[in-house]
Design a protein around this motif. Structure first.
Motif, PDB file in Angstrom:
ATOM      1  N   UNK A 103       0.812  -1.215   0.000  1.00  0.00           N
ATOM      2  CA  UNK A 103       0.000   0.000   0.000  1.00  0.00           C
ATOM      3  C   UNK A 103       0.850   1.271   0.000  1.00  0.00           C
ATOM      4  N   UNK A 104       1.919   1.299   0.757  1.00  0.00           N
ATOM      5  CA  UNK A 104       2.752   2.496   0.856  1.00  0.00           C
ATOM      6  C   UNK A 104       3.989   2.422  -0.029  1.00  0.00           C
ATOM      7  N   UNK A 111      -7.640   0.689  -7.614  1.00  0.00           N
ATOM      8  CA  UNK A 111      -8.452   0.996  -6.432  1.00  0.00           C
ATOM      9  C   UNK A 111      -8.845  -0.267  -5.678  1.00  0.00           C
ATOM     10  N   UNK A 112      -8.735  -1.440  -6.349  1.00  0.00           N
ATOM     11  CA  UNK A 112      -9.035  -2.714  -5.700  1.00  0.00           C
ATOM     12  C   UNK A 112      -7.800  -3.319  -5.039  1.00  0.00           C
ATOM     13  N   UNK A 113      -6.640  -2.683  -5.204  1.00  0.00           N
ATOM     14  CA  UNK A 113      -5.404  -3.194  -4.629  1.00  0.00           C
ATOM     15  C   UNK A 113      -4.634  -4.121  -5.546  1.00  0.00           C
ATOM     16  N   UNK A 133      -3.030 -13.634  -9.464  1.00  0.00           N
ATOM     17  CA  UNK A 133      -4.305 -13.032  -9.087  1.00  0.00           C
ATOM     18  C   UNK A 133      -4.173 -11.672  -8.408  1.00  0.00           C
ATOM     19  N   UNK A 134      -2.985 -11.341  -7.902  1.00  0.00           N
ATOM     20  CA  UNK A 134      -2.784 -10.053  -7.238  1.00  0.00           C
ATOM     21  C   UNK A 134      -2.548  -8.926  -8.247  1.00  0.00           C
ATOM     22  N   UNK A 135      -2.538  -9.247  -9.524  1.00  0.00           N
ATOM     23  CA  UNK A 135      -2.287  -8.253 -10.563  1.00  0.00           C
ATOM     24  C   UNK A 135      -3.556  -7.934 -11.342  1.00  0.00           C
TER      25      UNK A 135
END
Length: 174
Positions: A103-104, A111-113, A133-135
């Protein structure tokens, strides 16, 4: 018959896919409304072998020691305990990526991370690649994530080949 737990896009998409290969699909949604896109909800409602149950709190997966035979749930409005006989259960209760630790960071996230990547898996930071899946890769499926990993590794390899002189000259200067 099978059940899909979750009424978001992934749950309704799974139900539509499964409706083509199984006799009946029951979707169980905890909330009183589905969170899926309206076009997906309309498609699911148009298929006569999909039943959607809202306000359903799944409480137990039932089996015979070798396989799934059903599930139990509570109707959150009436409080009644109900059960379904099933041959399979698909849990599709969210696709929130596990990227809170980024996040930082300087990586660009949606916007969904999700980690924003290009067609080669490159992130917004030069030399940093991501996959799975994180992309922002569409279709969160294992086979897609595997291909995404191969693409990102080849992209990273290509990056290293093209930037090896820069890396070498930096190391020599140190």
């Amino acid at each position: 018959a099978v059940a899909v737990i979750g009424g978001g896009n992934s749950g309704i998409e799974a139900a539509i896919d499964l409706a083509n290969i199984v006799e009946h699909v029951t979707v169980l949604e905890f909330a009183d409304t589905l969170r899926a896109d309206e076009v997906l909800i309309r498609k699911a409602n148009s298929l006569n072998n999909i039943t959607i149950i809202k306000n359903a709190q799944t409480t137990e997966v039932v089996g015979d020691g070798k396989r799934v035979t059903g599930l139990s749930y509570i109707d959150r409005i009436s409080g009644d305990e109900k059960s379904l006989e099933l041959a399979g259960i698909f849990v599709q209760i969210g696709l929130v990526p596990n990227t809170e630790w980024l996040k930082d960071s300087e990586l660009a996230l949606t916007r969904f991370g999700e980690i924003e990547i290009d067609s080669k898996g490159a992130t917004s930071l030069p030399g940093v690649y991501a996959a799975g899946d994180a992309t922002t890769t569409p279709f969160k499926q294992i086979i897609i994530a595997m291909g995404s990993g191969a693409t990102a590794s080849l992209g990273a390899f290509d990056y290293l080949i093209r930037h090896s002189d820069e890396t070498q000259s930096t190391e020599d200067a140190a």
